[in-house]
Design a protein around this motif. Structure first.
Motif, PDB file in Angstrom:
ATOM      1  N   TYR A 159       0.851  -1.197   0.000  1.00 31.38           N
ATOM      2  CA  TYR A 159       0.000   0.000   0.000  1.00 31.38           C
ATOM      3  C   TYR A 159       0.880   1.239   0.000  1.00 31.38           C
ATOM      4  O   TYR A 159       0.697   2.162  -0.791  1.00 31.38           O
ATOM      5  N   GLY A 160       1.868   1.251   0.910  1.00 30.15           N
ATOM      6  CA  GLY A 160       2.871   2.315   0.959  1.00 30.15           C
ATOM      7  C   GLY A 160       4.249   1.728   0.718  1.00 30.15           C
ATOM      8  O   GLY A 160       4.402   0.505   0.576  1.00 30.15           O
ATOM      9  N   VAL A 161       5.263   2.599   0.696  1.00 32.05           N
ATOM     10  CA  VAL A 161       6.624   2.094   0.452  1.00 32.05           C
ATOM     11  C   VAL A 161       6.949   0.953   1.408  1.00 32.05           C
ATOM     12  O   VAL A 161       7.522  -0.065   1.009  1.00 32.05           O
ATOM     13  N   LEU A 162       6.566   1.128   2.684  1.00 30.14           N
ATOM     14  CA  LEU A 162       6.875   0.094   3.676  1.00 30.14           C
ATOM     15  C   LEU A 162       5.624  -0.425   4.386  1.00 30.14           C
ATOM     16  O   LEU A 162       5.723  -1.193   5.341  1.00 30.14           O
ATOM     17  N   SER A 163       4.431  -0.009   3.957  1.00 35.37           N
ATOM     18  CA  SER A 163       3.214  -0.411   4.692  1.00 35.37           C
ATOM     19  C   SER A 163       2.342  -1.363   3.882  1.00 35.37           C
ATOM     20  O   SER A 163       2.148  -1.182   2.675  1.00 35.37           O
ATOM     21  N   GLU A 164       1.833  -2.372   4.587  1.00 36.80           N
ATOM     22  CA  GLU A 164       0.916  -3.349   3.990  1.00 36.80           C
ATOM     23  C   GLU A 164      -0.509  -2.861   4.204  1.00 36.80           C
ATOM     24  O   GLU A 164      -0.811  -2.204   5.201  1.00 36.80           O
ATOM     25  N   PHE A 165      -1.445  -3.207   3.329  1.00 36.72           N
ATOM     26  CA  PHE A 165      -2.773  -2.598   3.317  1.00 36.72           C
ATOM     27  C   PHE A 165      -3.537  -2.749   4.645  1.00 36.72           C
ATOM     28  O   PHE A 165      -4.058  -1.761   5.183  1.00 36.72           O
ATOM     29  N   ASN A 166      -3.657  -3.972   5.190  1.00 32.26           N
ATOM     30  CA  ASN A 166      -4.481  -4.162   6.395  1.00 32.26           C
ATOM     31  C   ASN A 166      -4.006  -3.317   7.572  1.00 32.26           C
ATOM     32  O   ASN A 166      -4.815  -2.697   8.266  1.00 32.26           O
ATOM     33  N   PHE A 167      -2.668  -3.294   7.770  1.00 34.71           N
ATOM     34  CA  PHE A 167      -2.163  -2.492   8.892  1.00 34.71           C
ATOM     35  C   PHE A 167      -2.220  -1.003   8.565  1.00 34.71           C
ATOM     36  O   PHE A 167      -2.502  -0.178   9.422  1.00 34.71           O
ATOM     37  N   ALA A 168      -1.997  -0.656   7.292  1.00 30.38           N
ATOM     38  CA  ALA A 168      -2.044   0.762   6.887  1.00 30.38           C
ATOM     39  C   ALA A 168      -3.463   1.310   6.992  1.00 30.38           C
ATOM     40  O   ALA A 168      -3.656   2.497   7.253  1.00 30.38           O
ATOM     41  N   ALA A 169      -4.459   0.444   6.809  1.00 31.47           N
ATOM     42  CA  ALA A 169      -5.861   0.889   6.826  1.00 31.47           C
ATOM     43  C   ALA A 169      -6.280   1.343   8.218  1.00 31.47           C
ATOM     44  O   ALA A 169      -7.224   2.132   8.359  1.00 31.47           O
ATOM     45  N   ASP A 170      -5.598   0.833   9.263  1.00 30.20           N
ATOM     46  CA  ASP A 170      -5.874   1.295  10.629  1.00 30.20           C
ATOM     47  C   ASP A 170      -4.655   1.009  11.513  1.00 30.20           C
ATOM     48  O   ASP A 170      -4.640   0.050  12.290  1.00 30.20           O
ATOM     49  N   PRO A 171      -3.616   1.828  11.398  1.00 29.44           N
ATOM     50  CA  PRO A 171      -2.366   1.594  12.144  1.00 29.44           C
ATOM     51  C   PRO A 171      -2.561   1.587  13.655  1.00 29.44           C
ATOM     52  O   PRO A 171      -1.972   0.773  14.369  1.00 29.44           O
ATOM     53  N   GLU A 172      -3.394   2.484  14.154  1.00 27.73           N
ATOM     54  CA  GLU A 172      -3.640   2.549  15.600  1.00 27.73           C
ATOM     55  C   GLU A 172      -4.299   1.257  16.092  1.00 27.73           C
ATOM     56  O   GLU A 172      -3.980   0.754  17.170  1.00 27.73           O
ATOM     57  N   ALA A 173      -5.196   0.702  15.294  1.00 28.85           N
ATOM     58  CA  ALA A 173      -5.834  -0.568  15.682  1.00 28.85           C
ATOM     59  C   ALA A 173      -4.801  -1.693  15.709  1.00 28.85           C
ATOM     60  O   ALA A 173      -4.768  -2.501  16.642  1.00 28.85           O
ATOM     61  N   ALA A 174      -3.930  -1.725  14.711  1.00 30.68           N
ATOM     62  CA  ALA A 174      -2.893  -2.763  14.666  1.00 30.68           C
ATOM     63  C   ALA A 174      -1.986  -2.642  15.881  1.00 30.68           C
ATOM     64  O   ALA A 174      -1.623  -3.656  16.511  1.00 30.68           O
ATOM     65  N   LYS A 175      -1.662  -1.412  16.267  1.00 33.77           N
ATOM     66  CA  LYS A 175      -0.795  -1.208  17.453  1.00 33.77           C
ATOM     67  C   LYS A 175      -1.484  -1.752  18.706  1.00 33.77           C
ATOM     68  O   LYS A 175      -0.848  -2.416  19.538  1.00 33.77           O
ATOM     69  N   ILE A 176      -2.776  -1.501  18.851  1.00 38.53           N
ATOM     70  CA  ILE A 176      -3.527  -2.001  20.019  1.00 38.53           C
ATOM     71  C   ILE A 176      -3.485  -3.531  20.063  1.00 38.53           C
ATOM     72  O   ILE A 176      -3.263  -4.142  21.105  1.00 38.53           O
ATOM     73  N   VAL A 177      -3.651  -4.164  18.892  1.00 41.68           N
ATOM     74  CA  VAL A 177      -3.643  -5.639  18.843  1.00 41.68           C
ATOM     75  C   VAL A 177      -2.282  -6.180  19.274  1.00 41.68           C
ATOM     76  O   VAL A 177      -2.189  -7.082  20.108  1.00 41.68           O
ATOM     77  N   PHE A 178      -1.184  -5.584  18.770  1.00 43.11           N
ATOM     78  CA  PHE A 178       0.147  -6.092  19.108  1.00 43.11           C
ATOM     79  C   PHE A 178       0.559  -5.748  20.535  1.00 43.11           C
ATOM     80  O   PHE A 178       1.472  -6.353  21.089  1.00 43.11           O
ATOM     81  N   ASN A 179      -0.145  -4.795  21.170  1.00 42.00           N
ATOM     82  CA  ASN A 179       0.140  -4.459  22.567  1.00 42.00           C
ATOM     83  C   ASN A 179      -0.783  -5.185  23.544  1.00 42.00           C
ATOM     84  O   ASN A 179      -0.736  -4.956  24.740  1.00 42.00           O
ATOM     85  N   SER A 180      -1.628  -6.107  23.002  1.00 44.32           N
ATOM     86  CA  SER A 180      -2.687  -6.714  23.830  1.00 44.32           C
ATOM     87  C   SER A 180      -2.182  -7.760  24.810  1.00 44.32           C
ATOM     88  O   SER A 180      -2.865  -8.098  25.780  1.00 44.32           O
ATOM     89  N   GLY A 181      -1.015  -8.340  24.506  1.00 44.17           N
ATOM     90  CA  GLY A 181      -0.527  -9.418  25.372  1.00 44.17           C
ATOM     91  C   GLY A 181      -1.116 -10.771  25.029  1.00 44.17           C
ATOM     92  O   GLY A 181      -0.739 -11.800  25.610  1.00 44.17           O
ATOM     93  N   VAL A 182      -2.023 -10.809  24.032  1.00 39.54           N
ATOM     94  CA  VAL A 182      -2.635 -12.072  23.600  1.00 39.54           C
ATOM     95  C   VAL A 182      -1.663 -12.767  22.630  1.00 39.54           C
ATOM     96  O   VAL A 182      -0.989 -12.090  21.841  1.00 39.54           O
ATOM     97  N   PRO A 183      -1.537 -14.109  22.653  1.00 42.64           N
ATOM     98  CA  PRO A 183      -0.673 -14.785  21.675  1.00 42.64           C
ATOM     99  C   PRO A 183      -1.111 -14.481  20.247  1.00 42.64           C
ATOM    100  O   PRO A 183      -2.303 -14.619  19.916  1.00 42.64           O
ATOM    101  N   ILE A 184      -0.167 -14.023  19.411  1.00 41.42           N
ATOM    102  CA  ILE A 184      -0.495 -13.588  18.045  1.00 41.42           C
ATOM    103  C   ILE A 184       0.363 -14.340  17.048  1.00 41.42           C
ATOM    104  O   ILE A 184       1.558 -14.544  17.270  1.00 41.42           O
ATOM    105  N   ARG A 185      -0.249 -14.747  15.945  1.00 42.87           N
ATOM    106  CA  ARG A 185       0.501 -15.262  14.799  1.00 42.87           C
ATOM    107  C   ARG A 185       0.195 -14.377  13.599  1.00 42.87           C
ATOM    108  O   ARG A 185      -0.950 -13.963  13.403  1.00 42.87           O
ATOM    109  N   VAL A 186       1.205 -14.101  12.803  1.00 39.88           N
ATOM    110  CA  VAL A 186       1.099 -13.154  11.691  1.00 39.88           C
ATOM    111  C   VAL A 186       1.519 -13.823  10.386  1.00 39.88           C
ATOM    112  O   VAL A 186       2.577 -14.476  10.328  1.00 39.88           O
ATOM    113  N   ALA A 187       0.685 -13.634   9.347  1.00 41.88           N
ATOM    114  CA  ALA A 187       1.050 -14.030   7.973  1.00 41.88           C
ATOM    115  C   ALA A 187       1.301 -12.751   7.188  1.00 41.88           C
ATOM    116  O   ALA A 187       0.354 -12.119   6.717  1.00 41.88           O
TER     117      ALA A 187
END
Ligand code: RIB
Ligand code: CA
Length: 306
Positions: A159-187
């Motif tokens: 989407y951007g030079v270094l940004s992928e569409f899903n995370f770029a579409a709502d960066p603040e939401a993505a930050k909240i998810v990665f700060n949640s402390g819940v086990p996360i797997r990423v593709a």
């Protein structure tokens, strides 16, 4: 054997349409709830596309509409990749399965998590509704087995030079998810790029009856990769990451989302070399055995043939 309960937040979207079929027709997953969200196209279109898909698939998980826009930033879309409708290429029959308008997405998520011993949250669009759920129902997080997302990139973006569409579409939401402390797997993008769907696979899927024909026709309009050189089925990799983790090389690492920069807003910093000296907060798929993914993809979609 009890099937694994999942909640799917999705922005269909052509690769979402295939990922939804893979989840619904797998033998191991029970899709308890699907929450269409803004993203590839508007919420109106992703909601309508979800109803059309479930009607064609003849599957009836609850559908509850999610967010129509990101938490803070202005909305973006990917209609140039998926077409104006989000699923250009096929004329769907009129839907007979409809969205439940009595709840919000986060209320419906909370209801499922309360009912189940453990639930897996799957995000294959912008992560707005996962972030809202994390903030509104913190007491539920102990009952979340895993969060699995398609998003981010080890290197350059789509989407951007270094940004992928899903995370770029709502960066603040993505930050909240990665700060949640819940086990996360990423593709991230790279495993989708490694496991492109080639014409011979598309031709095999076309033979799987009405659903296979629909998927094939969507492939002909999909603009991520190319029909001849291989199609990027990014969201399907997230479903594979749940069901076939053994075909991936996973790195336990720190993922940070850039929310305070001009040119790299929404970029995912996947810190494989630990430059940031921060504790790991995710398992990121850095490689996939493409042949094994392709065989699983074919075998699972073969179950859609009526
Ligand atoms: O960057 C790929 C992601 O963005 C996929 O989920 C695709 O459907 C789009 O939403
Ligand atoms: Ca998607």
């Amino acid at each position: 054997m009890k099937k694994r309960p999942i909640i799917l937040s999705t922005d269909p979207g052509i690769d979402d349409a295939v990922a939804i079929a893979l989840a619904l027709f797998s033998e191991e997953l029970e899709v308890k709830l699907i929450c269409p969200i803004f993203g590839n196209v508007s919420i109106e279109n992703t909601k309508a596309n979800t109803e059309k898909l479930l009607t064609l698939y003849q599957k009836k998980p609850k559908i509850v509409m999610g967010s129509s826009r990101p938490l803070l930033r202005e909305p973006i879309n990917a209609s140039e990749i998926h077409g104006e409708s989000g699923m250009d290429g096929y004329k769907f029959p009129d839907p007979t399965i409809f969205t439940d308008n009595t709840q919000t997405a986060v209320e419906a998520m909370h209801e499922v998590v309360e009912q189940e011993e453990k639930t897996t949250l799957v995000g294959i669009g912008p992560l707005t509704d996962l972030a809202l759920f994390i903030h509104l129902y913190p007491q539920d997080l102990a009952k979340i087995e895993q969060i699995v997302v398609m998003g981010g990139s080890l290197g350059r973006g789509n989407y951007g030079v270094l940004s992928e569409f899903n995370f770029a579409a709502d960066p603040e939401a993505a930050k909240i998810v990665f700060n949640s402390g819940v086990p996360i797997r990423v593709a991230p993008l790279e495993v989708g790029d490694q496991a492109k769907i080639m014409p011979k696979v598309a031709a095999k899927i076309k033979s799987y009856g009405e659903i296979g024909e629909m998927i094939y026709q969507l492939f002909t309009k999909y603009r991520s990769g190319s029909f001849e050189a291989g199609l990027n089925m990014y969201d399907a990799l997230a479903i594979a990451l749940i069901l076939k983790p053994e075909i991936f090389e996973l790195a336990e690492t720190r993922v940070e989302i850039e929310t305070a920069a001009t040119y790299t807003y929404g970029a995912s910093l996947i810190d494989l070399n630990n430059y940031l000296s921060l504790p790991a907060n995710a398992e990121v798929a850095v490689n996939v055995e493409a042949q094994l993914f392709e065989q699983w993809f074919i075998d699972t979609l073969a179950r859609t043939a009526k």
